[in-house]
Design a protein around this motif. Structure first.
Motif, mmCIF file in Angstrom:
data_model
loop_
_atom_site.group_PDB
_atom_site.id
_atom_site.type_symbol
_atom_site.label_atom_id
_atom_site.label_comp_id
_atom_site.label_asym_id
_atom_site.label_seq_id
_atom_site.Cartn_x
_atom_site.Cartn_y
_atom_site.Cartn_z
ATOM 1 N N ALA A 170 -52.818 90.073 39.736
ATOM 2 C CA ALA A 170 -52.085 89.134 38.889
ATOM 3 C C ALA A 170 -53.023 88.242 38.087
ATOM 4 O O ALA A 170 -52.700 87.846 36.960
ATOM 5 N N GLU A 174 -50.400 97.068 33.492
ATOM 6 C CA GLU A 174 -49.800 95.763 33.752
ATOM 7 C C GLU A 174 -49.258 95.643 35.180
ATOM 8 O O GLU A 174 -48.151 95.166 35.422
ATOM 9 N N THR A 202 -49.034 93.823 38.510
ATOM 10 C CA THR A 202 -49.238 92.418 38.853
ATOM 11 C C THR A 202 -48.843 92.077 40.288
ATOM 12 O O THR A 202 -48.868 90.920 40.668
#
Length: 382
Positions: free
Chosen positions: A342, A352, A354
């Motif tokens: 994150a 992406e 996280t």
């Protein structure tokens, strides 16, 4: 890199992270890799390793990371296992004994399961590039599954194919452990939703370059859809031979193979018309994905696939966790990896990711791609 460190992590660092790994030079941490670097899946293994190399070189070029006040670099130690679970286990033992690695990256489920027999006892993280759900369902406390599980793909690919491609299926997948699990699940899903499996002839994608006999047995039963998949390169040869024999239907492509890579081997996008599979990285339009693609192409001169991108971000996340905790202890790293993903720079995270589930699975969006009129089109999975 971020230095948000809890008191507990600081204590762990003080007690467990002071000594650098045996077999590494001062200011260096060894990270292991075992995967197919020869044989039919060699391209798959090299693609995986290329992402790790790229991440390691970026980390080292930036001066490494901080470990107890000392700048520390990454030394990637890679061994060929020829897609063999037994050899993967042997390699892992060697990597731990000779290089004292805190983590070993491995891109095939058979090898992952083999390493899970002893990784908790031998104290190293299994960085599993496989979407088999049971990898994390088994409860192994030192396993991280990097890509999303494939059960969502099985449902989505089946639904799309039954609605758009036909109701009769010919099974022409590979014979390694991962492919067997995939085939079993998709056959069950296909028949439970009213489809019919008219042929089932798995083939050894790792040892053969001529699939004429196996493909001809499938074609003889006249399926409207073919299930194919192993590594991209041999999958492309299977698709090519199916088209050459007159097959005009669609393909369900197992997620290990990438449609754009399959098309390149098969002879062009027209060869995979009607295919459904995972979304190639080349179709993603986020800034993080585009940045990674540009840097990868500059370095390797080709379009990266998910093997490179996912393993690239996973190594960056691993190092971010070591940097934040100032520890190379696998348990400490495992506990910190979610926050590390994150917190790390978005340019290092092309998918992406996280978060990490309690069981060790990276959390990311599950998507689907189909080939329509010679183009790969991304569609949402409901």
């Amino acid at each position: 890199m971020k230095k948000a460190k809890t008191l507990g992590q600081a204590v762990a660092a003080a007690t467990l992270g002071m000594t650098l790994t045996a077999g590494a030079m001062a200011g260096e941490v060894n990270i292991g890799f075992t995967g197919p670097l020869s044989g039919g899946a060699a391209l798959y293994g090299e693609n995986t390793l290329s992402g790790l190399r790229m991440a390691a070189e970026e980390i080292n070029a930036a001066g490494g990371f901080d470990l107890n006040g000392e700048k520390t670099t990454i030394n990637l130690v890679s061994l060929d296992d020829r897609y063999s679970p037994a050899q993967a286990a042997t390699n892992a033992k060697r990597l731990k004994q000779e290089s004292n690695v805190p983590a070993i990256f491995i891109p095939h489920s058979g090898g992952v399961f083999a390493l899970q027999d002893f990784n908790e006892k031998d104290d190293f993280l299994v960085m599993a590039y496989t979407s088999v759900p049971t990898v994390t369902e088994k409860g192994n406390s030192l396993t991280l599954r990097i890509p999303p599980t494939f059960d969502g793909y099985v449902r989505a690919f089946t639904d799309y194919a039954l609605e758009n491609l036909g109701t009769t299926l010919g099974m022409a997948g590979a014979t390694h452990e991962y492919a067997k699990i995939w085939a079993s699940m998709i056959e069950k899903e296909w028949t439970s939703k009213g489809g019919k499996v008219v042929a089932n002839n798995p083939m050894d994608y790792n040892k053969s370059a001529d699939f004429f006999t196996g493909v001809s047995r499938i074609i003889a039963e006249e399926p409207e859809v073919m299930f194919v998949g192993g590594a991209s390169e041999p999958t492309g040869l299977v698709v090519q031979q199916a088209r050459q024999m007159g097959f005009q239907g669609g393909f369900i492509v197992m997620d290990q193979a990438k449609i754009d890579e399959v098309a390149e081997v098969a002879g062009g996008m027209e060869m995979v018309e009607g295919a459904v599979g995972v979304v190639p990285l080349s179709v993603y339009d986020t800034e993080a994905a585009k940045s990674f693609i540009e840097r990868y192409q500059e370095k390797y001169g080709k379009m990266p696939g998910s093997e490179a991108a996912y393993n690239y971000l996973a190594l960056h996340g691993l190092v971010e966790a070591m940097d934040a905790t100032e520890s190379t202890d696998p348990k400490v790293i495992r506990d910190a990896i979610g926050d590390a993903l994150a917190n790390m720079d978005a340019s290092k995270n092309p998918y992406e990711v996280t978060d990490v589930t309690d069981k060790g699975g990276f959390v990311t969006e599950t998507t689907l791609a189909v080939v329509k009129d010679g183009k790969i089109v991304r569609e949402a999975i409901e």
